[in-house]
Design an enzyme around this catalytic site. Sequence first.
Site, mmCIF file in Angstrom:
data_model
loop_
_atom_site.group_PDB
_atom_site.id
_atom_site.type_symbol
_atom_site.label_atom_id
_atom_site.label_comp_id
_atom_site.label_asym_id
_atom_site.label_seq_id
_atom_site.Cartn_x
_atom_site.Cartn_y
_atom_site.Cartn_z
ATOM 1 N N CYS A 181 0.831 -1.203 0.000
ATOM 2 C CA CYS A 181 0.000 0.000 0.000
ATOM 3 C C CYS A 181 0.871 1.260 0.000
ATOM 4 C CB CYS A 181 -0.914 0.016 1.219
ATOM 5 S SG CYS A 181 -1.957 1.495 1.322
ATOM 6 N N LYS A 200 1.903 -9.262 -0.179
ATOM 7 C CA LYS A 200 1.752 -8.327 -1.298
ATOM 8 C C LYS A 200 2.795 -7.228 -1.145
ATOM 9 C CE LYS A 200 -0.337 -5.803 -4.608
ATOM 10 N NZ LYS A 200 -1.599 -5.092 -4.383
ATOM 11 N N ASP A 220 -2.298 -2.512 -13.748
ATOM 12 C CA ASP A 220 -2.695 -2.147 -15.116
ATOM 13 C C ASP A 220 -3.201 -3.329 -15.929
ATOM 14 O OD1 ASP A 220 -1.841 0.317 -14.353
ATOM 15 O OD2 ASP A 220 -0.152 0.447 -15.729
ATOM 16 N N GLY A 227 -7.393 -5.333 -9.715
ATOM 17 C CA GLY A 227 -7.844 -4.392 -8.695
ATOM 18 C C GLY A 227 -8.849 -3.413 -9.255
#
Length: 320
Positions: free
Chosen positions: A84, A123, A186, A208
């Site tokens: 994040c 992640k 993307d 996402g």
Amino acid sequence: MAGVTDRPFRQLCKKFGAGMAVSEMVTSNSLLYGSQKTLRRANHEGEVDPISVQIAGADPKMMAEAAQFNVDHGAQIIDINMGCPAKKICNVMAGSALLKDEPLVQKILSSVVKSVNVPVTLKIRTGWDTQNRNAIEIAKIAEGIGIKALAIHGRTRACLYMGEAEYDTIAEVKQSVKIPVIANGDITSPEKAKYVLDYTGVDGVMIGRAAQGKPWIFREIDHYLKTGMHLDNPSIDEIKNTTIAHVNELYSFYGENAGLKIARKHISWYTKGLKNSANFRHYMNTIETVDAQIKTIEDYFNFLSIESPYIKYEEEMLVA
């Protein structure tokens, strides 16, 4: 995806073919000592397996306690967020800020893995900035500790969501470890999903923002990878029914007052690029009752279906 990937949205994505849907990120201290809002994010009642819960934090002991809390409440996978880029997360040295401190990364991962008897995944981003890409080093640390799978967003923390995702580092990571690697960033179409899989050699892709308002992207990608063919666009009726069903789930999950407000962004995403959608979205944001919200959705899609039963985007939106 905090504020988006709540239980209703995760269930919807799984319905349309997502193999796994990870929960909204919850910081370890908020989860252990937080509000009803935070506890709602840990609510997985009726959710389709596997249940993967995402936690973030910078204190190894507290992260372990948060992992244990989630497992006790139904988590089948613990996902640690070190990707994040949000300032409020990085300012407390959590999320992608941790990529600057590899010894602390090792302590957190080890503490969490030892604390639970379910798989732990991670992640990350490719690094802190373009001069400090250390995803390979982090991946090797994770593999050595017992992390079961690694997802990588193809940008550094400094890049935020700007520019194009780069996949070279992801490909290098895949060659450097034996655990499954999942590419993110993307991936907005079936063709892009296939390109990323072929280019990087990864084991899977993570979607996402491209799923916002288009949860059927998962079935589209799955069909294309299996057949090389495109599915037809969803019909107007399917989009209408999906939107209404999603909105009703939000009312049930959050209560009508909060659900109505939260639904607005999802309705906006479902209708982006459709005829007269700008006026529709502007009016939608003025509606204050759930009955009026549902009726307005029905009226708008009924208007669209008169012209064509199939989805048609306005040209300027496609260019944009």
